[in-house]
Design a protein around this motif. Sequence first.
Motif, PDB file in Angstrom:
ATOM      1  N   PHE A  69       0.772  -1.453  -0.026  1.00  0.00           N
ATOM      2  CA  PHE A  69       0.040  -0.076   0.041  1.00  0.00           C
ATOM      3  C   PHE A  69       0.676   1.264  -0.056  1.00  0.00           C
ATOM      4  O   PHE A  69       2.142   1.103   0.512  1.00  0.00           O
ATOM      5  CB  PHE A  69      -1.101  -0.206   1.168  1.00  0.00           C
ATOM      6  N   ILE A  70       0.084   2.226  -0.237  1.00  0.00           N
ATOM      7  CA  ILE A  70       1.014   3.436   0.031  1.00  0.00           C
ATOM      8  C   ILE A  70       0.248   4.682   0.789  1.00  0.00           C
ATOM      9  O   ILE A  70      -0.908   4.434   1.072  1.00  0.00           O
ATOM     10  CB  ILE A  70       0.986   4.473  -1.768  1.00  0.00           C
ATOM     11  N   PHE A  71       0.980   5.480   1.377  1.00  0.00           N
ATOM     12  CA  PHE A  71       0.302   6.449   2.071  1.00  0.00           C
ATOM     13  C   PHE A  71       0.498   7.826   1.347  1.00  0.00           C
ATOM     14  O   PHE A  71       1.707   8.160   1.145  1.00  0.00           O
ATOM     15  CB  PHE A  71       0.994   6.657   3.553  1.00  0.00           C
ATOM     16  N   GLU A  72      -0.410   8.433   1.341  1.00  0.00           N
ATOM     17  CA  GLU A  72      -0.741  10.041   0.941  1.00  0.00           C
ATOM     18  C   GLU A  72      -0.917  10.708   2.296  1.00  0.00           C
ATOM     19  O   GLU A  72      -2.018  10.622   2.738  1.00  0.00           O
ATOM     20  CB  GLU A  72      -1.533  10.262  -0.059  1.00  0.00           C
ATOM     21  N   LEU A  73       0.160  11.365   2.667  1.00  0.00           N
ATOM     22  CA  LEU A  73      -0.087  12.222   4.115  1.00  0.00           C
ATOM     23  C   LEU A  73      -0.299  13.749   3.596  1.00  0.00           C
ATOM     24  O   LEU A  73       0.203  14.307   2.621  1.00  0.00           O
ATOM     25  CB  LEU A  73       0.961  12.062   4.873  1.00  0.00           C
ATOM     26  N   LYS A  74      -1.279  14.412   4.395  1.00  0.00           N
ATOM     27  CA  LYS A  74      -1.583  15.713   4.313  1.00  0.00           C
ATOM     28  C   LYS A  74      -1.295  16.274   5.840  1.00  0.00           C
ATOM     29  O   LYS A  74      -1.275  15.475   6.847  1.00  0.00           O
ATOM     30  CB  LYS A  74      -2.816  16.137   3.910  1.00  0.00           C
ATOM     31  N   ALA A  75      -0.910  17.645   5.965  1.00  0.00           N
ATOM     32  CA  ALA A  75      -0.899  18.263   7.247  1.00  0.00           C
ATOM     33  C   ALA A  75      -2.461  18.076   7.846  1.00  0.00           C
ATOM     34  O   ALA A  75      -3.265  17.824   7.450  1.00  0.00           O
ATOM     35  CB  ALA A  75      -0.641  19.877   6.971  1.00  0.00           C
ATOM     36  N   GLU A  76      -2.240  18.084   9.225  1.00  0.00           N
ATOM     37  CA  GLU A  76      -3.230  17.945  10.036  1.00  0.00           C
ATOM     38  C   GLU A  76      -4.608  18.634  10.035  1.00  0.00           C
ATOM     39  O   GLU A  76      -5.613  18.296   9.999  1.00  0.00           O
ATOM     40  CB  GLU A  76      -2.700  18.102  11.692  1.00  0.00           C
ATOM     41  N   ASP A  77      -4.219  20.026   9.271  1.00  0.00           N
ATOM     42  CA  ASP A  77      -5.245  20.882   9.270  1.00  0.00           C
ATOM     43  C   ASP A  77      -5.937  21.069   7.539  1.00  0.00           C
ATOM     44  O   ASP A  77      -6.597  21.879   7.416  1.00  0.00           O
ATOM     45  CB  ASP A  77      -4.826  22.467   9.603  1.00  0.00           C
ATOM     46  N   VAL A  78      -5.393  19.968   6.835  1.00  0.00           N
ATOM     47  CA  VAL A  78      -6.034  19.577   5.504  1.00  0.00           C
ATOM     48  C   VAL A  78      -6.929  18.487   5.739  1.00  0.00           C
ATOM     49  O   VAL A  78      -6.708  17.472   6.054  1.00  0.00           O
ATOM     50  CB  VAL A  78      -4.763  19.305   4.851  1.00  0.00           C
ATOM     51  N   ASN A  79      -8.169  18.877   5.160  1.00  0.00           N
ATOM     52  CA  ASN A  79      -9.105  17.988   5.062  1.00  0.00           C
ATOM     53  C   ASN A  79      -8.927  17.058   3.965  1.00  0.00           C
ATOM     54  O   ASN A  79      -8.461  17.262   2.823  1.00  0.00           O
ATOM     55  CB  ASN A  79     -10.598  18.713   4.842  1.00  0.00           C
ATOM     56  N   ILE A  80      -9.591  15.667   4.030  1.00  0.00           N
ATOM     57  CA  ILE A  80      -9.461  14.736   3.101  1.00  0.00           C
ATOM     58  C   ILE A  80     -10.349  15.029   2.148  1.00  0.00           C
ATOM     59  O   ILE A  80     -11.617  14.258   2.388  1.00  0.00           O
ATOM     60  CB  ILE A  80      -9.459  13.205   3.822  1.00  0.00           C
ATOM     61  N   THR A  81     -10.155  15.497   0.867  1.00  0.00           N
ATOM     62  CA  THR A  81     -11.201  15.995   0.212  1.00  0.00           C
ATOM     63  C   THR A  81     -11.146  14.953  -1.150  1.00  0.00           C
ATOM     64  O   THR A  81     -10.041  14.069  -1.179  1.00  0.00           O
ATOM     65  CB  THR A  81     -10.992  17.234  -0.361  1.00  0.00           C
ATOM     66  N   GLU A  82     -12.109  15.006  -1.777  1.00  0.00           N
ATOM     67  CA  GLU A  82     -12.087  14.304  -3.267  1.00  0.00           C
ATOM     68  C   GLU A  82     -10.890  14.334  -3.945  1.00  0.00           C
ATOM     69  O   GLU A  82     -10.244  13.358  -4.566  1.00  0.00           O
ATOM     70  CB  GLU A  82     -13.228  14.540  -4.082  1.00  0.00           C
ATOM     71  N   ASP A  83     -10.277  15.779  -4.215  1.00  0.00           N
ATOM     72  CA  ASP A  83      -9.068  15.923  -4.789  1.00  0.00           C
ATOM     73  C   ASP A  83      -7.839  15.366  -4.164  1.00  0.00           C
ATOM     74  O   ASP A  83      -7.038  14.670  -4.837  1.00  0.00           O
ATOM     75  CB  ASP A  83      -8.858  17.500  -4.929  1.00  0.00           C
ATOM     76  N   VAL A  84      -7.849  15.262  -2.778  1.00  0.00           N
ATOM     77  CA  VAL A  84      -6.828  14.437  -2.249  1.00  0.00           C
ATOM     78  C   VAL A  84      -6.814  12.861  -2.302  1.00  0.00           C
ATOM     79  O   VAL A  84      -5.914  12.513  -2.845  1.00  0.00           O
ATOM     80  CB  VAL A  84      -6.646  14.805  -0.771  1.00  0.00           C
ATOM     81  N   ILE A  85      -8.042  12.460  -2.285  1.00  0.00           N
ATOM     82  CA  ILE A  85      -8.357  11.125  -2.659  1.00  0.00           C
ATOM     83  C   ILE A  85      -7.736  10.830  -4.040  1.00  0.00           C
ATOM     84  O   ILE A  85      -7.074   9.858  -4.319  1.00  0.00           O
ATOM     85  CB  ILE A  85      -9.813  10.697  -2.508  1.00  0.00           C
ATOM     86  N   LYS A  86      -8.270  11.478  -5.072  1.00  0.00           N
ATOM     87  CA  LYS A  86      -7.749  11.325  -6.361  1.00  0.00           C
ATOM     88  C   LYS A  86      -6.274  11.186  -6.664  1.00  0.00           C
ATOM     89  O   LYS A  86      -5.673  10.645  -7.330  1.00  0.00           O
ATOM     90  CB  LYS A  86      -8.274  12.377  -7.350  1.00  0.00           C
ATOM     91  N   GLN A  87      -5.443  12.060  -5.755  1.00  0.00           N
ATOM     92  CA  GLN A  87      -3.957  12.308  -5.932  1.00  0.00           C
ATOM     93  C   GLN A  87      -3.557  11.170  -5.458  1.00  0.00           C
ATOM     94  O   GLN A  87      -2.527  10.480  -5.994  1.00  0.00           O
ATOM     95  CB  GLN A  87      -3.716  13.544  -4.954  1.00  0.00           C
ATOM     96  N   GLY A  88      -4.024  10.619  -4.335  1.00  0.00           N
ATOM     97  CA  GLY A  88      -3.222   9.309  -3.877  1.00  0.00           C
ATOM     98  C   GLY A  88      -3.536   8.231  -4.695  1.00  0.00           C
ATOM     99  O   GLY A  88      -2.548   7.434  -5.057  1.00  0.00           O
ATOM    100  N   LEU A  89      -4.685   7.976  -5.190  1.00  0.00           N
ATOM    101  CA  LEU A  89      -5.079   7.081  -6.221  1.00  0.00           C
ATOM    102  C   LEU A  89      -4.325   6.985  -7.246  1.00  0.00           C
ATOM    103  O   LEU A  89      -4.030   5.956  -7.925  1.00  0.00           O
ATOM    104  CB  LEU A  89      -6.698   7.076  -6.478  1.00  0.00           C
TER     105      LEU A  89
END
Length: 140
Positions: A69-89
Amino acid sequence: MKGKLYMNEEEIKNKIIVPFLNTIGIKEDELSYETSFKILLGRTKVNNEEINLKGRLDILVKYNLNNLFIFELKAEDVNITEDVIKQGLSYARLLEDIPPYTIISNGKDTKIFNSITGGEEAHIDLSLIHISEPTRLQLI
């Protein structure tokens, strides 16, 4: 000077994710950090720098030399949005050996996705997981 309110990606990686992975038996040599990509279009290899693309996955976890698996990490104050999900995928899908899972985390929220379908497999709060002694995941 005011105190820092949120952890950045590097702090989340070093204070939460890597210790958690070590606790469940993932060894340091099974982890790769800041993995970058080469993109193949037809017969032409296009290097990220040549076309000015920027992108690297934060953590790649392998087991028996296979991408797990991979981890895509964001800063604690960044919400997990659809764009963040698409980036990781998209990062997971760029790997020749596509890992079955993509994990997105900001240290508070952690979501696990099927790397192929994009479907959410789980949503977990890592702060609720307590493992009293190191263990090794039983992986098939």
